[in-house]
Design a protein around this motif. Structure first.
Motif, PDB file in Angstrom:
ATOM      1  N   ILE A  27       3.974  -0.413 -11.179  1.00 17.94           N
ATOM      2  CA  ILE A  27       4.849  -0.311 -12.355  1.00 17.94           C
ATOM      3  C   ILE A  27       6.319  -0.414 -11.973  1.00 17.94           C
ATOM      4  CG2 ILE A  27       5.547   1.163 -14.287  1.00 17.94           C
ATOM      5  CD1 ILE A  27       2.716   2.292 -14.313  1.00 17.94           C
ATOM      6  N   THR A  28       6.737   0.418 -11.033  1.00 19.64           N
ATOM      7  CA  THR A  28       8.155   0.449 -10.669  1.00 19.64           C
ATOM      8  C   THR A  28       8.522  -0.608  -9.632  1.00 19.64           C
ATOM      9  OG1 THR A  28       7.838   2.036  -8.865  1.00 19.64           O
ATOM     10  CG2 THR A  28       8.169   2.935 -11.088  1.00 19.64           C
ATOM     11  N   LYS A  29       7.510  -1.138  -8.953  1.00 23.74           N
ATOM     12  CA  LYS A  29       7.700  -2.145  -7.899  1.00 23.74           C
ATOM     13  C   LYS A  29       8.425  -1.588  -6.674  1.00 23.74           C
ATOM     14  CE  LYS A  29       5.874  -4.943 -10.862  1.00 23.74           C
ATOM     15  NZ  LYS A  29       4.423  -5.216 -10.801  1.00 23.74           N
ATOM     16  N   THR A  30       8.483  -0.277  -6.546  1.00 21.84           N
ATOM     17  CA  THR A  30       9.123   0.333  -5.384  1.00 21.84           C
ATOM     18  C   THR A  30       8.114   0.479  -4.248  1.00 21.84           C
ATOM     19  OG1 THR A  30       8.634   2.517  -6.307  1.00 21.84           O
ATOM     20  CG2 THR A  30      10.819   1.605  -6.739  1.00 21.84           C
ATOM     21  N   PRO A  31       8.562   0.333  -3.013  1.00 21.74           N
ATOM     22  CA  PRO A  31       7.660   0.486  -1.867  1.00 21.74           C
ATOM     23  C   PRO A  31       7.072   1.897  -1.793  1.00 21.74           C
ATOM     24  CG  PRO A  31       9.719  -0.568  -1.211  1.00 21.74           C
ATOM     25  CD  PRO A  31       9.921  -0.056  -2.601  1.00 21.74           C
ATOM     26  N   LEU A  32       5.841   2.004  -1.327  1.00 19.70           N
ATOM     27  CA  LEU A  32       5.159   3.288  -1.225  1.00 19.70           C
ATOM     28  C   LEU A  32       4.977   3.663   0.251  1.00 19.70           C
ATOM     29  CD1 LEU A  32       2.414   2.860  -3.979  1.00 19.70           C
ATOM     30  CD2 LEU A  32       4.543   4.178  -4.120  1.00 19.70           C
ATOM     31  N   GLU A  49       8.114   4.037   6.081  1.00 19.28           N
ATOM     32  CA  GLU A  49       9.010   4.479   5.009  1.00 19.28           C
ATOM     33  C   GLU A  49       9.309   3.376   4.004  1.00 19.28           C
ATOM     34  OE1 GLU A  49      10.537   6.499   8.821  1.00 19.28           O
ATOM     35  OE2 GLU A  49       9.158   4.913   8.246  1.00 19.28           O
ATOM     36  N   PHE A  50       9.154   2.133   4.410  1.00 22.70           N
ATOM     37  CA  PHE A  50       9.457   1.001   3.541  1.00 22.70           C
ATOM     38  C   PHE A  50       8.193   0.362   2.967  1.00 22.70           C
ATOM     39  CE2 PHE A  50      12.557   1.287   7.044  1.00 22.70           C
ATOM     40  CZ  PHE A  50      13.658   1.695   6.313  1.00 22.70           C
ATOM     41  N   GLY A  51       7.065   1.071   3.084  1.00 21.18           N
ATOM     42  CA  GLY A  51       5.808   0.579   2.541  1.00 21.18           C
ATOM     43  C   GLY A  51       5.156  -0.515   3.357  1.00 21.18           C
ATOM     44  N   LYS A  52       5.661  -0.813   4.540  1.00 18.81           N
ATOM     45  CA  LYS A  52       5.154  -1.928   5.334  1.00 18.81           C
ATOM     46  C   LYS A  52       4.064  -1.485   6.309  1.00 18.81           C
ATOM     47  CE  LYS A  52       9.442  -4.581   5.014  1.00 18.81           C
ATOM     48  NZ  LYS A  52      10.539  -5.263   5.752  1.00 18.81           N
ATOM     49  N   PHE A  53       3.118  -2.392   6.575  1.00 18.33           N
ATOM     50  CA  PHE A  53       2.041  -2.114   7.521  1.00 18.33           C
ATOM     51  C   PHE A  53       1.497  -3.427   8.066  1.00 18.33           C
ATOM     52  CE2 PHE A  53      -0.003  -2.711   3.434  1.00 18.33           C
ATOM     53  CZ  PHE A  53      -1.198  -3.362   3.714  1.00 18.33           C
TER      54      PHE A  53
END
Length: 321
Positions: A27-32, A49-53
């Motif tokens: 919904i918000t398109k913010t990284p998790l 912290e930036f949702g990357k993996f």
């Protein structure tokens, strides 16, 4: 000074380019951050912290994503568009709550020290995805007790796990490390961790610079019930020189002389001091990247010796009102 010889497997890592993905709120398109991404039987990683993996040790083609407050998602990596995964938040219907302003009162601060030593042999390490929970009792005989500070003891004198030290005698000494842990709190359900009671990201980076890591909890207002609560540390992985989580698996890929590959679990610092004086189990462990993680009684190095009780004890400060 005592010397110890430890044999470690040599690891063979691929030099190929590793694809990086990102997980975001649908919904918000913010990284998790700190999403558990599970794959294969008991492997996985956490988003940073930036949702990357990345999925450098993955052997299959399907992943499952878990984050408290979001719907679980399973998908084939071939269906990931633009290297982005969307998680849908759970929707809760909340009842109307009337909040009354509490009078400002001053409490008394009391400190409970952790069980601490620096004996590397009498310690336990958690691999990535492992979570260790220990009981914080309410011994103040107060109905209103709030956690102020958590004190986490760590072993600072260890040995090197670098490949270059394979099969060599080593002195136990202070060596640099940096690992990120997530702090969680659970109900005390008849002496076992129950439901999670704080849904917030409380993150701490543990390193060799301090034997006791202090975590300030004043902004989280965590009340200690009359029967106490459990506090846990979950190993998310190592960090880089800037303190950013390196999204990585608990395993590395090892290639045998015959050319076959296998996953080998890698050690991750810090080590936590274990003590044996308390004649009951107050410490539990579980492995969150397993298919069905469940709490088990903690034993150092997983070895259950009859008649022994193995515990890790965190210290803490409380405000008594």
């Amino acid at each position: 000074m005592k010397k110890f010889i430890y044999l470690f497997l040599l690891f063979s890592l691929s030099n190929s380019v590793i694809a990086q993905y990102i997980v975001i709120d649908s919904i918000t398109k913010t990284p998790l951050p700190y999403v558990a991404i599970k794959f294969d039987k008991n492997d996985g990683v956490y988003s940073n912290e930036f949702g990357k993996f990345n999925l450098d040790t993955m052997m299959g083609d399907s992943i499952s994503l878990y984050l408290l407050g979001y719907q679980k998602k399973e998908l084939n990596i071939k269906n990931i568009l633009n290297d982005t995964v969307h998680l849908k938040p759970l929707i809760y219907e909340l009842e109307e709550v009337v909040v009354s302003k509490k009078p400002k009162i001053t409490g008394k601060i009391k400190k409970y020290k952790p069980e601490q030593h620096n004996d590397f042999i009498q310690s336990h390490w958690l691999f990535i995805g492992a979570e260790l929970a220990t009981l914080i009792p309410n011994t103040a005989e107060s109905d209103y007790l709030v956690l102020k500070t958590l004190l986490i003891p760590v072993i600072t004198r260890t040995i090197s796990f670098d490949e270059s030290m394979y099969g060599k005698a080593q002195n136990v000494k202070v060596l640099p490390f940096s690992s990120m842990y997530q702090i969680k709190f659970y109900e005390n359900l008849n002496g076992v961790p129950g439901g999670q009671i704080v849904n917030e990201d409380i993150i701490v980076v543990l390193n060799e610079k301090s034997k006791i890591a202090e975590v300030n909890l004043e902004n989280h207002h965590i009340e200690v019930p009359p029967n106490g609560l459990f506090v846990s540390v979950l190993n998310l992985g190592e960090t880089d020189e800037n303190g950013i989580l390196i999204s990585t698996s608990p395993f590395v890929i090892k290639k045998s002389e015959s050319g076959k590959t296998a996953k080998v679990r890698k050690p991750t610092k810090p080590f936590f001091p274990v003590y044996y004086s308390e004649k009951k189990n107050n410490t539990y462990i579980r492995f969150n990247l397993d298919n069905n993680p469940s709490w088990e009684i903690f034993f150092k190095n997983g070895k259950n010796r009859n008649g022994e009780y193995h515990n890790v004890k965190f210290g803490y400060e409380v405000i008594i009102y």
